[in-house]
Design a protein around this motif. Structure first.
Motif, PDB file in Angstrom:
ATOM      1  N   ASN A   1      -7.551 -12.934   2.076  1.00 13.90           N
ATOM      2  CA  ASN A   1      -7.535 -11.473   2.033  1.00 13.90           C
ATOM      3  C   ASN A   1      -6.148 -10.925   1.728  1.00 13.90           C
ATOM      4  O   ASN A   1      -5.980 -10.072   0.854  1.00 13.90           O
ATOM      5  CB  ASN A   1      -8.010 -10.971   3.403  1.00 13.90           C
ATOM      6  CG  ASN A   1      -8.544  -9.556   3.306  1.00 13.90           C
ATOM      7  OD1 ASN A   1      -8.558  -8.984   2.217  1.00 13.90           O
ATOM      8  ND2 ASN A   1      -8.967  -9.011   4.420  1.00 13.90           N
ATOM      9  N   THR A   2      -5.129 -11.440   2.447  1.00 17.37           N
ATOM     10  CA  THR A   2      -3.779 -10.930   2.216  1.00 17.37           C
ATOM     11  C   THR A   2      -3.330 -11.259   0.805  1.00 17.37           C
ATOM     12  O   THR A   2      -2.662 -10.455   0.157  1.00 17.37           O
ATOM     13  CB  THR A   2      -2.761 -11.521   3.219  1.00 17.37           C
ATOM     14  OG1 THR A   2      -2.892 -12.924   3.218  1.00 17.37           O
ATOM     15  CG2 THR A   2      -2.957 -10.989   4.603  1.00 17.37           C
ATOM     16  N   LEU A   3      -3.715 -12.425   0.315  1.00 20.70           N
ATOM     17  CA  LEU A   3      -3.318 -12.817  -1.030  1.00 20.70           C
ATOM     18  C   LEU A   3      -3.885 -11.843  -2.062  1.00 20.70           C
ATOM     19  O   LEU A   3      -3.175 -11.366  -2.950  1.00 20.70           O
ATOM     20  CB  LEU A   3      -3.801 -14.242  -1.318  1.00 20.70           C
ATOM     21  CG  LEU A   3      -3.116 -14.910  -2.507  1.00 20.70           C
ATOM     22  CD1 LEU A   3      -1.622 -15.033  -2.272  1.00 20.70           C
ATOM     23  CD2 LEU A   3      -3.722 -16.278  -2.775  1.00 20.70           C
ATOM     24  N   SER A   4      -5.167 -11.519  -1.898  1.00 21.88           N
ATOM     25  CA  SER A   4      -5.763 -10.616  -2.882  1.00 21.88           C
ATOM     26  C   SER A   4      -5.178  -9.215  -2.768  1.00 21.88           C
ATOM     27  O   SER A   4      -5.069  -8.485  -3.746  1.00 21.88           O
ATOM     28  CB  SER A   4      -7.289 -10.583  -2.739  1.00 21.88           C
ATOM     29  OG  SER A   4      -7.642 -10.027  -1.504  1.00 21.88           O
ATOM     30  N   LYS A   5      -4.755  -8.862  -1.561  1.00 19.23           N
ATOM     31  CA  LYS A   5      -4.104  -7.557  -1.405  1.00 19.23           C
ATOM     32  C   LYS A   5      -2.760  -7.522  -2.110  1.00 19.23           C
ATOM     33  O   LYS A   5      -2.367  -6.512  -2.707  1.00 19.23           O
ATOM     34  CB  LYS A   5      -3.910  -7.254   0.076  1.00 19.23           C
ATOM     35  CG  LYS A   5      -4.970  -6.311   0.560  1.00 19.23           C
ATOM     36  CD  LYS A   5      -4.625  -5.742   1.892  1.00 19.23           C
ATOM     37  CE  LYS A   5      -5.891  -5.212   2.506  1.00 19.23           C
ATOM     38  NZ  LYS A   5      -6.084  -5.656   3.874  1.00 19.23           N
ATOM     39  N   LEU A   6      -2.043  -8.626  -2.024  1.00 20.26           N
ATOM     40  CA  LEU A   6      -0.747  -8.710  -2.696  1.00 20.26           C
ATOM     41  C   LEU A   6      -0.934  -8.606  -4.208  1.00 20.26           C
ATOM     42  O   LEU A   6      -0.115  -8.015  -4.910  1.00 20.26           O
ATOM     43  CB  LEU A   6      -0.048 -10.024  -2.336  1.00 20.26           C
ATOM     44  CG  LEU A   6       0.544 -10.078  -0.924  1.00 20.26           C
ATOM     45  CD1 LEU A   6       0.983 -11.495  -0.573  1.00 20.26           C
ATOM     46  CD2 LEU A   6       1.714  -9.121  -0.790  1.00 20.26           C
ATOM     47  N   VAL A   7      -2.047  -9.197  -4.683  1.00 15.89           N
ATOM     48  CA  VAL A   7      -2.357  -9.102  -6.114  1.00 15.89           C
ATOM     49  C   VAL A   7      -2.638  -7.645  -6.482  1.00 15.89           C
ATOM     50  O   VAL A   7      -2.130  -7.127  -7.476  1.00 15.89           O
ATOM     51  CB  VAL A   7      -3.571  -9.991  -6.474  1.00 15.89           C
ATOM     52  CG1 VAL A   7      -3.976  -9.780  -7.934  1.00 15.89           C
ATOM     53  CG2 VAL A   7      -3.232 -11.455  -6.230  1.00 15.89           C
ATOM     54  N   ASP A   8      -3.422  -6.994  -5.616  1.00 15.16           N
ATOM     55  CA  ASP A   8      -3.750  -5.576  -5.853  1.00 15.16           C
ATOM     56  C   ASP A   8      -2.498  -4.724  -5.969  1.00 15.16           C
ATOM     57  O   ASP A   8      -2.428  -3.798  -6.765  1.00 15.16           O
ATOM     58  CB  ASP A   8      -4.603  -5.024  -4.699  1.00 15.16           C
ATOM     59  CG  ASP A   8      -6.021  -5.572  -4.756  1.00 15.16           C
ATOM     60  OD1 ASP A   8      -6.373  -6.139  -5.808  1.00 15.16           O
ATOM     61  OD2 ASP A   8      -6.747  -5.434  -3.753  1.00 15.16           O
ATOM     62  N   LYS A   9      -1.520  -5.033  -5.146  1.00 11.79           N
ATOM     63  CA  LYS A   9      -0.297  -4.230  -5.147  1.00 11.79           C
ATOM     64  C   LYS A   9       0.621  -4.595  -6.302  1.00 11.79           C
ATOM     65  O   LYS A   9       1.675  -3.978  -6.483  1.00 11.79           O
ATOM     66  CB  LYS A   9       0.458  -4.418  -3.819  1.00 11.79           C
ATOM     67  CG  LYS A   9      -0.254  -3.783  -2.643  1.00 11.79           C
ATOM     68  CD  LYS A   9       0.659  -3.642  -1.454  1.00 11.79           C
ATOM     69  CE  LYS A   9      -0.023  -2.796  -0.384  1.00 11.79           C
ATOM     70  NZ  LYS A   9       0.859  -2.328   0.648  1.00 11.79           N
TER      71      LYS A   9
END
Lengths: 265, 384
Positions: free
Chosen positions: B344-352
């Protein structure tokens, strides 16, 4: 910045200009006895505080240090004895006196701001009903600046740290522009930066000829911070210049155990 | 559905029309609104002095006064009875104060003691009166829970005058009230007679309570004092705003409470007003932006998520730092050693836009590297 203020303390070492106590007496306490219910908290205290000293009141918990201050200020009623400020009763001289209570004595969740609390210091000279105006606000802002809290003037007081709250209390007393300052444990629960800031302000007050009386807990810092000391444990053990009477003998008498304090050079 | 809704709207407009035209409804609405305003205002002082229970003790202590006033005069005139209530309320209050100052007892004990002794004595007198062969005796027990329907125009006038007086005194001594509430000892050292200020506040609280007895009653009166103040405290950090809001909340509790009780088969007004006030409290406790539970919880969760994200980003920064090309790809497996990492955090970092994914490899973007190095420096500053 920090280092500078630390050096300031060393430079403004007080030993060379210690008052002799021969001058005017600022506060005189005669035969003061205070009791809560039946238990005496202060017993037959005689005390003369010379003008212009920076004095620590030391003693163990329950020695009556706060009680002594509160009795001098008329907050508590003694069962015997009298107090005079420059030869007259407290009621007549109260405008010469400012008080910093213990930080824990009030509810910091009270809905008000830092500036508002400092403004309370002007209420005494305003008297009943009259509201504080621009003049009072200016004085309060100046006091806030002196304690380094100008940026926090609009802050709700519960959102201040313990050290900042203590500075606000100090600023409130500074606004009173008094001759004698009574402070109840101003260093309790504050960080090193605040402690240095506060002691520098106290020393400035002393330099300006004011008399400052502080209930103090940290024996290690007494010789560094103060030039006058009173040992108290229900009775008065000793009072006088730090360099003369701050010794193991008086500490042992006051604290009841064989107390050795290592006074740093 | 729309029909039902319009029906409701019609009901409400009809009700509002009634408030302005119907004498009884208008009197009761005005009376409860004014009562709510004054109790909310004075309740703020009680709450901030940590004397919340004082109101409860005072209202209970007023009961014997009502009974004695009836026994002496034999009449059920409201004003006479309330004078009796005022006297015994004041006696109770000052007994509480002297118990606290003159004995070892704490204030909660003193409050409880006076409350139950006076209330018990009052109930005793009420039962005694009921056994009297006097046709006039019925209805005194309405003071237990109040009966708004008995309000008449002169009662409302009385409330309005007292509220006005109270307002004048409060504005005149605002500075003194405020400093006494915050720091009583300090106030004394400034030369103010704290007893005078204290008596002034207390007497007004007693008067406000006595005024409310007819409407809300002995048992529930303290809620009128506390609920609006407790709700108001949640929304502001200024004493003036708090007092003002408490008055508004109190007034609206009165108006809404009366409306609900009048439109729902004449439910007992006092309890409904108190319940409406407690709805204000509940709503404020949950939804206040700065002190409410909801936003507090949201802030906690958001901070935790941000921290997790920052931890992962800082970890990646350390790895990327060792390479000349900061966007050099690394395998995702490295991150498994790291606790802050979740998919989840990884995909959030991608989103940002901080991180780019390529199959099982990740790489920091320029933006991500910059953000992470800022974080890293901040961290070091805090540690220093």
């Amino acid at each position: 910045m920090k280092k500078e203020s630390k050096e300031n303390i060393k430079h403004s070492s007080l030993s060379d200009e210690t008052p002799t106590g021969a001058g005017t007496i600022a506060v005189k306490v005669d035969d003061l006895t205070v009791a809560y219910n039946y238990k005496p908290v202060l017993w037959d205290i005689d005390l003369e505080i010379p003008e212009g000293v920076l004095m620590a009141i030391v003693g163990p918990n329950g020695a009556g240090k706060s009680t002594l201050i509160k009795s001098i200020l008329g907050i508590l009623k003694p069962i015997a004895g009298s107090v005079t400020i420059y030869g007259k009763s407290y009621e007549k001289q109260r405008k010469l006196v400012a008080y910093v209570p213990q930080k824990g004595s009030v509810d910091w969740d009270f809905p008000t701001t830092a500036l508002d609390v400092v403004m309370m210091g002007t209420y005494g000279s305003l008297g009943w009903i009259k509201r504080p105006g621009q003049k009072e606000k200016k004085a309060a802002l100046e006091a806030l600046e002196k304690v380094g809290m100008l940026a926090f003037q609009g802050r709700q007081i519960s959102q201040l740290s313990g050290g900042q709250q203590q500075r606000i209390f100090l600023a409130r007393a500074l606004v009173q522009n008094a001759s004698i300052y009574f402070m109840d444990e101003p260093f309790q629960g504050v960080d090193a930066t605040t402690e240095i800031a506060i002691i520098n302000i106290l020393k400035e007050l002393r330099k300006a000829g004011k008399t400052v009386i502080v209930v103090h807990h940290d024996l290690q810092t007494v010789p560094e911070y103060f030039d006058w000391v009173t040992f108290l444990n229900v009775k008065k053990i000793a009072t006088g210049p730090v360099k003369d009477i701050f010794n193991d003998d008086n500490l042992t008498k006051t604290y009841g155990i064989n107390y050795k304090v290592s006074i740093q050079e | 559905m729309i029909f039902l809704l319009s029906q409701k709207v019609l009901d409400i407009t009809k009700y509002i029309e009634l408030v302005f035209t119907d004498y009884t409804l208008r009197t009761i609405t005005l009376g409860t609104a004014i009562l709510g305003a004054i109790t909310g205002m004075l309740g703020s002082f009680a709450v901030l002095r940590k004397q919340s229970l004082l109101g409860d003790a005072i209202s209970h202590a007023a009961l014997p006064g009502i009974a004695i006033a009836f026994l002496i005069t034999g009449a059920k005139d409201t004003n006479t009875l309330l004078v009796g209530a005022l006297v015994s309320g004041l006696i109770g209050t000052f007994w509480i104060k002297s118990i606290v100052t003159k004995t070892h007892l704490k204030s909660d004990t003193a409050l409880g003691l006076i409350l139950s002794v006076f209330f018990g004595f009052g109930m005793l007198l009420l039962t005694f009166i009921q056994k009297q062969p006097n046709a006039n005796q019925a209805g005194l027990d309405k003071y237990l829970f109040g009966q708004a329907a008995t309000l008449v125009e002169s009662d409302v006038w009385m409330m309005a005058i007292v509220t006005g007086l109270c307002l004048i005194v409060m504005l005149t001594f605002w500075k003194e009230f405020k400093i006494l509430l915050f720091d009583a000892d300090y106030t004394k050292t400034l030369g103010f007679n704290t007893r005078t200020i204290d008596v002034l506040i207390t007497v007004f609280i007693v008067i406000a309570i006595v005024l409310g007895l007819q409407t809300v009653g002995v048992v529930l009166m303290s809620a009128m004092l506390l609920a609006p103040a407790a709700a108001a405290r949640q929304w502001t950090n200024s004493l003036a705003t708090m007092v003002f809001l408490a008055a508004i909340f109190g007034a609206f509790s009165g108006v809404f409470g009366t409306a609900i009780s009048a439109s729902q088969n004449n439910l007992s007004t006092g309890p409904v007003i108190v319940l409406v006030a407690s709805v204000f409290v509940g709503f404020s406790f949950i939804f206040s932006p700065s002190r409410g539970l909801l936003f507090k919880q949201i802030r906690v969760i958001k901070n935790r998520r941000d921290l997790e994200l920052h931890k992962t980003l800082a970890f990646m920064y350390h790895i990327a730092e060792t390479h000349e090309n900061i966007s050099h790809p690394h395998t995702i497996k490295i991150l498994n050693n790291f606790q802050g990492y979740t998919k989840n955090t990884l995909s959030k970092l991608v989103d940002k836009g901080y991180v780019e994914l390529n199959g099982k490899m990740w790489s920091l973007t320029q933006d991500g590297f910059k953000t992470a190095s800022n974080l890293y420096n901040q961290q070091n500053e805090i540690n220093e």
